[in-house]
Design a protein around this motif. Structure first.
Motif, PDB file in Angstrom:
ATOM      1  N   ASP A   1      38.674  46.794  34.625  1.00 33.96           N
ATOM      2  CA  ASP A   1      39.049  45.410  34.833  1.00 33.96           C
ATOM      3  C   ASP A   1      39.786  45.145  36.296  1.00 33.96           C
ATOM      4  O   ASP A   1      40.962  44.957  36.160  1.00 33.96           O
ATOM      5  CB  ASP A   1      39.868  44.943  33.710  1.00 33.96           C
ATOM      6  CG  ASP A   1      40.102  43.475  33.546  1.00 33.96           C
ATOM      7  OD1 ASP A   1      39.077  42.752  33.907  1.00 33.96           O
ATOM      8  OD2 ASP A   1      41.374  43.153  33.081  1.00 33.96           O
TER       9      ASP A   1
ATOM     10  N   THR B   1      42.960  42.851  37.101  1.00 34.43           N
ATOM     11  CA  THR B   1      44.097  43.411  36.808  1.00 34.43           C
ATOM     12  C   THR B   1      44.907  44.537  37.704  1.00 34.43           C
ATOM     13  O   THR B   1      45.822  45.202  37.127  1.00 34.43           O
ATOM     14  CB  THR B   1      44.653  43.634  35.392  1.00 34.43           C
ATOM     15  OG1 THR B   1      43.609  44.463  34.930  1.00 34.43           O
ATOM     16  CG2 THR B   1      44.313  42.459  34.334  1.00 34.43           C
TER      17      THR B   1
ATOM     18  N   TYR C   1      48.040  41.300  30.879  1.00 31.54           N
ATOM     19  CA  TYR C   1      46.520  41.510  30.599  1.00 31.54           C
ATOM     20  C   TYR C   1      45.686  42.592  30.954  1.00 31.54           C
ATOM     21  O   TYR C   1      44.620  42.657  30.668  1.00 31.54           O
ATOM     22  CB  TYR C   1      45.946  40.337  31.018  1.00 31.54           C
ATOM     23  CG  TYR C   1      46.029  38.883  30.218  1.00 31.54           C
ATOM     24  CD1 TYR C   1      46.278  38.598  28.924  1.00 31.54           C
ATOM     25  CD2 TYR C   1      47.136  37.753  30.998  1.00 31.54           C
ATOM     26  CE1 TYR C   1      46.550  37.459  28.325  1.00 31.54           C
ATOM     27  CE2 TYR C   1      47.326  36.632  30.586  1.00 31.54           C
ATOM     28  CZ  TYR C   1      47.075  36.597  29.156  1.00 31.54           C
ATOM     29  OH  TYR C   1      47.639  35.411  28.397  1.00 31.54           O
ATOM     30  N   THR C   2      46.554  43.471  31.274  1.00 37.37           N
ATOM     31  CA  THR C   2      45.709  45.020  31.729  1.00 37.37           C
ATOM     32  C   THR C   2      45.361  45.305  30.461  1.00 37.37           C
ATOM     33  O   THR C   2      45.651  45.240  29.622  1.00 37.37           O
ATOM     34  CB  THR C   2      46.531  45.927  32.458  1.00 37.37           C
ATOM     35  OG1 THR C   2      47.866  45.939  31.567  1.00 37.37           O
ATOM     36  CG2 THR C   2      46.608  45.864  33.856  1.00 37.37           C
ATOM     37  N   PRO C   3      43.830  46.163  30.378  1.00 41.64           N
ATOM     38  CA  PRO C   3      43.309  46.667  29.433  1.00 41.64           C
ATOM     39  C   PRO C   3      44.387  47.523  28.620  1.00 41.64           C
ATOM     40  O   PRO C   3      45.098  48.331  29.561  1.00 41.64           O
ATOM     41  CB  PRO C   3      42.122  47.447  29.888  1.00 41.64           C
ATOM     42  CG  PRO C   3      41.684  46.694  31.098  1.00 41.64           C
ATOM     43  CD  PRO C   3      42.980  46.336  31.748  1.00 41.64           C
TER      44      PRO C   3
ATOM     45  N   PHE D   1      38.580  41.147  28.017  1.00 42.33           N
ATOM     46  CA  PHE D   1      39.128  41.379  29.391  1.00 42.33           C
ATOM     47  C   PHE D   1      39.554  39.753  29.855  1.00 42.33           C
ATOM     48  O   PHE D   1      38.756  38.962  30.154  1.00 42.33           O
ATOM     49  CB  PHE D   1      38.185  41.884  30.398  1.00 42.33           C
ATOM     50  CG  PHE D   1      37.788  43.188  30.375  1.00 42.33           C
ATOM     51  CD1 PHE D   1      38.436  44.229  30.085  1.00 42.33           C
ATOM     52  CD2 PHE D   1      36.634  43.612  30.383  1.00 42.33           C
ATOM     53  CE1 PHE D   1      38.616  45.497  29.949  1.00 42.33           C
ATOM     54  CE2 PHE D   1      36.294  45.138  30.177  1.00 42.33           C
ATOM     55  CZ  PHE D   1      37.323  45.947  29.973  1.00 42.33           C
TER      56      PHE D   1
END
Lengths: 421, 292
Positions: free
Chosen positions: A238, A241, B128-130, B149
């Motif tokens: 992702d 982030t 909000y990181t996985p 995500f």
């Protein structure tokens, strides 16, 4: 009533006192106070050492005022609308697109042919053969990689083509489980503009005569690289982030195989793990005229305000700052700019002939037209384009297709070329 | 009226007005005039020349759909703003009655408005990181299926950002409502109590009529805020993933693409749009003069 008048008068007096100017120094003499504006808010200690060293060499100098900002280009460009932007300052990189403007803001340091005998890479800020800024250090751009991860995946050497990189990534991901390439989506995609000269010399002229989004052109090559990496799932899960400092740690720990950085970061990353020398730098996965090339560039370019009233001191300071005496280049793990000070390895690197400069050496008129056209298309910085490409690679169903996006850019480019004929 | 004022008084008023007017002219009107003059040039932000291009910039903006497409993203912030007003009003009413731990609640509602933008971007990227805090929370609630995500996926990112905007700006609106409710005289409530009014009746007949000016101001602020939304997408996603808003696009045109002339005309278009919308709103509000 009188009291109010008195108050107003004293306020105006106070504000006048606040803008009192610095004491003048006799012309040609080195001394007085110097204001230096830099892009390094993190280097206070280093600057103190430099100031002490400079004062020792020139005891007449009373004080050096250091001013730094982290969003340097944006801040200094606003400040340059006035005459007060320090005596010595870093030349903003955003001016590279409009070389004809250098003479309105900076003092000419000399002619190219004279300076290049003494210094390396003097063409970072040039107009009409006049040099307006010299590099503070020379660094190499490339892929910083963790050799242990490559070995664990059974790979001997870093790939030299995009296809090779994809195969390498496939092997790394299947054999070690590490992420192959960490994009640093939020912070470093703009650096790829410096990689373009590795993918093709004089690419700006080529782009103006054709289309930079045609296959094989430098920008398209870099876009393809990112699209394929993202679509293949070889980048972080992702990217939005992601965090820069975290990426360095992941690389040092072998959870990431490679990132795109420059030689000044090697020591920092190496210090993050116990191993001796598993963090290395490789050229970009591409070849130019049959060999891989080493892109060199300056992390900063330093020049003199043309409105300075302390020119002699400013010149002395600039010379001191870029010499190895100041220790600035060493702090960046870079090659010093003064040719006399190079060691044998460094000399060999520069005489080898596989060097490409990240700063464009193309004609000023071409550069300015390119900047205008690229600005209109929105690729003056590559950040936005590459973020979009990565997003298309990761979420193909929520976006237009990659081909459509490329076509859209091609049309926009053709249109912009017509607008700036 | 004016003639009845003594000369001394007029001088005094002039002196008091001098500084605010000076500030208003220097920081309000001069930049506006400057922007309007830039908008007719193709200035690149650094050149000493500012080539005059007439109406070209305006023609470009008004004919190319790509400049207005991004207004769709502003709608997310409009929705978020509406929710903010409802939530802030609700909380302000609840907290103006007797509640336990009142100061704690007030502080935690206002707190998010005090955090700086950079800290927010770092916080929420981490949040909000996985497998980060938010996903852990969802897992703990048994909502694993809801995990996405949040910032990466174009389907959710605008909702996520509007949510962050809600978290950030509710505090300020709450403060306005709460302060307005505090100015209502205690006698009104006492009288209502004697007459046997219920909680709902107190809200309906005492609170709402007395704070309706603040409500109107908030609706005007809502449209202004929605049209000029840019901070949250800029600091968190840099406008990528289809999160660009009109003002963010203007900023990028000016400072990244170096087309200050074009960006100035975009700013002028936005100012005109804002003036139109707010004057329309004012007209609507004026027509309903009777209380709620």
């Amino acid at each position: 009533m009188n009291k109010i008048k008195l108050l107003l008068a004293s306020i105006s007096l106070l504000s006048l006192a606040a803008c009192q100017s610095k004491p003048k120094v006799e012309e040609g003499k080195i001394g007085g106070t110097l204001t230096v504006v830099t892009s390094r808010p993190d280097a206070d200690e280093l600057f103190e050492d430099i100031e002490a060293g400079f004062k020792e060499k020139y005891p007449e100098v009373e004080d050096i005022i250091w001013e730094s900002s982290s969003d340097y280009d944006a801040d200094i460009m606003k400040r340059m609308n006035t005459k007060d932007y320090g005596d010595v300052l870093f030349v903003p990189f955003s001016m590279a697109g409009t070389p004809s403007e250098y003479e309105n803001y900076f003092y000419p340091l000399g002619k190219v042919e004279d300076l290049e005998k003494k210094y390396l890479d003097v063409t970072e800020a040039v107009y009409n053969d006049n040099v307006y800024g010299l590099p503070v250090s020379i660094n190499i751009l490339g892929f910083v990689y963790n050799e242990d991860v490559l070995k664990a995946a059974g790979i001997e050497s870093m790939p030299t083509s995009t296809d090779g990189l994809l195969t390498t990534c496939e092997q790394i991901e299947s054999k070690t489980g590490a992420t192959c390439f960490y994009t640093n989506y939020n912070t470093s995609l703009g650096v790829w503009a410096g990689a373009l000269s590795s993918y093709g010399e004089n690419y700006k002229e080529a782009a103006l005569n054709g289309n930079p989004f045609d296959e094989g052109q430098p920008i398209r090559e870099v876009m393809d690289l990112f699209y394929q990496l993202a679509a293949g799932g070889y980048i972080e899960e992702d990217p939005i982030t992601g965090d820069y400092n975290q990426s360095l740690q992941l690389l040092a720990d072998g959870k990431v195989a490679m990132i795109m950085r420059a030689s000044q970061d090697l020591a920092t990353i190496q210090a993050l793990n116990d191993s001796e020398d598993n963090i290395k730098l490789a050229p970009f996965p591409t070849t130019l005229n049959g060999t891989t090339s080493i892109p060199v560039g300056a992390p900063g370019v330093i020049g003199i305000n043309k409105n300075t009233d302390n020119l002699a001191t400013a010149q002395a300071f600039l010379e001191y700052f870029i010499s190895s005496e100041s220790g600035y280049a060493a702090d960046l793990d870079g090659v010093p700019v003064v040719i006399e000070e190079l060691n044998d390895d460094q000399r060999a690197l520069f005489e080898d002939g596989t060097i490409v400069k990240t700063a464009s050496t193309e004609d000023a008129a071409i550069q300015e037209r390119y900047s205008a056209v690229a600005g209109e298309v929105g690729i003056a910085r590559l950040t936005d384009v590459l973020q979009k490409v990565i997003n298309i690679g990761l979420y193909p169903e929520q976006n237009q297709s990659y081909d459509d996006y490329v076509k859209e850019l091609q049309t926009a480019w053709d249109q912009a070329l017509k607008n700036y004929e | 009226m004016n003639s009845s004022l003594h000369k001394k008084e007029r001088v005094l008023i002039g002196l008091f007005l001098f500084i605010p007017l000076l500030l208003l002219i220097t920081f309000g009107f001069l930049p506006l005039l400057e922007i309007i003059s830039y908008s007719f040039t193709s200035w690149n932000g650094i050149s000493t020349q500012k080539p005059w291009v007439g109406w070209d910039n305006y023609v470009k903006i008004l004919t190319a759909p790509k400049y207005f497409q991004v207004f769709i993203n502003n709608l997310y912030y409009f929705g978020s703003g509406l929710l903010q007003i409802l939530i802030a009003l609700y909380l302000a009413i609840i907290l103006s009655f007797k509640v336990k731990f009142k100061s704690f609640f007030k502080a935690s509602i206002v707190f998010p408005t005090l955090i700086s933008g950079v800290a927010i971007s770092m916080m929420f990227r981490l949040f909000y990181t996985p497998d980060g805090p938010f996903d852990t929370l969802l897992t703990a609630l048994g909502l694993e299926k809801m995990i996405h995500f949040w910032l990466g996926d174009p389907r959710y990112v605008n909702y996520t950002l509007a949510g962050i905007s809600l978290w950030r700006h509710t505090g300020l609106r709450f403060l306005m409502f709460y302060a307005a409710i505090q100015t209502i005289p205690k006698e009104y409530y006492q009288l209502a109590e004697i007459e046997g009014a219920t909680f709902i009746q107190k809200v309906r007949y005492i609170i709402l009529p007395n704070i309706h000016t603040i409500l109107k101001i908030n609706f005007i602020l809502l449209t202004v805020g929605a049209v000029t939304a840019f901070e949250i997408p800029m600091i968190i996603t840099n406008g990528s993933n289809g999160t660009t808003t009109f003002l963010l696009q203007t900023l990028k045109t000016a400072f990244e693409q170096k087309q200050l002339g074009l960006a100035a005309s975009m700013a002028v278009v936005m100012i005109i749009a804002l003036v139109l919308i707010t004057s329309l709103q004012k007209k609507l509000f004026r027509s309903d003069n009777h209380d709620f």
